[in-house]
Design an enzyme around this catalytic site. Structure first.
Site, PDB file in Angstrom:
ATOM      1  N   LYS A  54       0.844  -1.207   0.000  1.00 26.07           N
ATOM      2  CA  LYS A  54       0.000   0.000   0.000  1.00 26.07           C
ATOM      3  C   LYS A  54       0.877   1.255   0.000  1.00 26.07           C
ATOM      4  O   LYS A  54       0.603   2.225  -0.704  1.00 26.07           O
ATOM      5  CB  LYS A  54      -0.928  -0.006   1.232  1.00 26.07           C
ATOM      6  CG  LYS A  54      -2.060  -1.025   1.119  1.00 26.07           C
ATOM      7  CD  LYS A  54      -2.876  -1.180   2.394  1.00 26.07           C
ATOM      8  CE  LYS A  54      -3.851  -2.347   2.256  1.00 26.07           C
ATOM      9  NZ  LYS A  54      -4.673  -2.615   3.430  1.00 26.07           N
ATOM     10  N   GLN A  98      -4.768  -1.543   9.792  1.00 27.80           N
ATOM     11  CA  GLN A  98      -4.656  -2.838   9.114  1.00 27.80           C
ATOM     12  C   GLN A  98      -5.227  -3.961   9.985  1.00 27.80           C
ATOM     13  O   GLN A  98      -4.918  -4.060  11.171  1.00 27.80           O
ATOM     14  CB  GLN A  98      -3.179  -3.106   8.760  1.00 27.80           C
ATOM     15  CG  GLN A  98      -2.929  -4.344   7.924  1.00 27.80           C
ATOM     16  CD  GLN A  98      -3.535  -4.274   6.506  1.00 27.80           C
ATOM     17  OE1 GLN A  98      -3.712  -3.200   5.950  1.00 27.80           O
ATOM     18  NE2 GLN A  98      -3.864  -5.418   5.940  1.00 27.80           N
ATOM     19  N   ASP A 121     -11.225   2.820   4.355  1.00 26.57           N
ATOM     20  CA  ASP A 121     -11.533   1.391   4.203  1.00 26.57           C
ATOM     21  C   ASP A 121     -13.038   1.170   4.028  1.00 26.57           C
ATOM     22  O   ASP A 121     -13.459   0.095   3.587  1.00 26.57           O
ATOM     23  CB  ASP A 121     -11.119   0.633   5.478  1.00 26.57           C
ATOM     24  CG  ASP A 121      -9.786  -0.087   5.334  1.00 26.57           C
ATOM     25  OD1 ASP A 121      -9.434  -0.480   4.209  1.00 26.57           O
ATOM     26  OD2 ASP A 121      -9.111  -0.262   6.364  1.00 26.57           O
TER      27      ASP A 121
HETATM   28  N1  GUN Z   1      -6.704  -6.785   5.958  1.00 27.88           N
HETATM   29  C1  GUN Z   1      -6.965  -7.454   4.809  1.00 27.88           C
HETATM   30  N2  GUN Z   1      -7.567  -6.627   3.907  1.00 27.88           N
HETATM   31  C2  GUN Z   1      -7.700  -5.422   4.512  1.00 27.88           C
HETATM   32  C3  GUN Z   1      -8.238  -4.174   4.093  1.00 27.88           C
HETATM   33  O1  GUN Z   1      -8.754  -3.992   2.978  1.00 27.88           O
HETATM   34  N3  GUN Z   1      -8.162  -3.155   5.006  1.00 27.88           N
HETATM   35  C4  GUN Z   1      -7.630  -3.333   6.255  1.00 27.88           C
HETATM   36  N4  GUN Z   1      -7.617  -2.281   7.077  1.00 27.88           N
HETATM   37  N5  GUN Z   1      -7.124  -4.486   6.662  1.00 27.88           N
HETATM   38  C5  GUN Z   1      -7.159  -5.527   5.787  1.00 27.88           C
END
Ligand code: GUN
Length: 291
Positions: A54, A98, A121
């Site tokens: 990311k 996350q 998110d």
């Molecule tokens: N863990 C796996 N996919 C995601 C996501 O799209 N956002 C977040 N915050 N954690 C994740």
């Protein structure tokens, strides 16, 4: 014949579009570049890999990112403190925590504490509720990535029967809501199946579109689908150095009309949608004096 849906190629095109939008709506007006915050707790290898990718995506496109790393034994209070800082920092346009979190932390409390206006998110109940009610809001990145992949590949969804396998809040729940909404892309008839569904083949064999997000390598086999079905594989399962999907590629390829490969299908679309949501946060939040 099966056509593979190339998420890498499409994500590349969308990155260019986002870059152009940043240039036109932000940089040319001498405004500061969008800024994404990321909070990472613990030492989960997959989470570290996702977060690194990311950050790399942000860098490549010219979005600023700030990573806050917390040790594995951090308390819930400490995490809430860091969230409060992100919520109130006017230089952060949007941020994510996350997932998954360590067991001693109450995930619901954490998500509830995120300012919905910065929740890129789309996991906060306010945003999730807005999504369910067809209101404008942040859509969770994987679900938005799948919709965009279907839309840009000109695949007709309206009136089709979609079977979603898996009911997670990250993928299964949001994509089932979005596929059924009265909008484009949407208007699909959705069946949401999960680990307690009896005789899952009964449903998958009727499906025009199957979206599988269960985290089990090769779960969906060719004998579970009808000829010409459209198969979206959300699985990211590690097997040594290889990444494998939830679809048994060998038996499904040739029978499906469209199939997303793993890697290179849904994954890159998910990453690019987080950038899109961050840009959206930068463009909308700065109109609000409280942020
Ligand atoms: N863990 C796996 N996919 C995601 C996501 O799209 N956002 C977040 N915050 N954690 C994740």
């Amino acid at each position: 014949m099966t056509k593979l849906l190339n998420g890498n190629q499409l994500a590349k095109e969308i990155r260019k579009e986002i870059s152009k939008e940043i240039e036109k709506k932000i940089l040319s007006k001498n405004k500061r570049i969008p800024h994404l915050g990321i909070i990472l707790t613990g030492t989960n290898n997959s989470s570290i890999t996702y977060v690194n990718s990311k950050i790399k995506e942000c860098k490549n496109i010219g979005i600023q990112s700030t990573l806050v790393k917390l040790p594995i034994d951090s308390t819930e209070e400490k995490l809430l403190e860091e969230i409060k800082k992100m919520n109130t920092n006017p230089l952060i346009d949007g941020f994510i925590v996350q997932l998954p979190l360590e067991k001693h932390i109450d995930q619901d409390q954490i998500i509830l504490s995120i300012n919905p206006k910065k929740d890129v998110d789309g996991f906060h109940p306010e945003n999730f509720g807005k999504m369910a009610l067809d209101m404008k809001t942040f859509f969770p990145a994987t679900a938005l990535g799948i919709l965009t992949l279907l839309e840009r590949s000109k695949i007709k969804i309206s009136g089709k029967h979609t079977v979603v396998i898996g009911r997670s809040r990250i993928v299964g729940k949001p994509i089932s809501i979005l596929m059924s909404r009265k909008s484009y892309p949407g208007n699909s008839t959705v069946t949401l199946t999960h680990s307690n569904t009896l005789n899952i083949e009964y449903y998958t064999k009727q499906a025009d579109i199957i979206i599988v997000a269960v985290g089990i390598t090769g779960f969906l086999k060719g004998n579970m689908i009808k000829n010409g079905a459209i198969i979206i594989d959300v699985g990211i399962n590690k097997n040594g150095k290889n990444i494998l999907g939830d679809v048994d590629f060998r038996s499904v390829y040739g029978k499906a009309s469209y199939l997303t490969p793993v890697p290179g299908g849904v994954g890159p679309m998910t990453r690019v949608m987080l950038l899109k949501n961050t840009l959206m946060a930068a463009l909308t939040n700065r109109k609000h004096p409280t942020l």
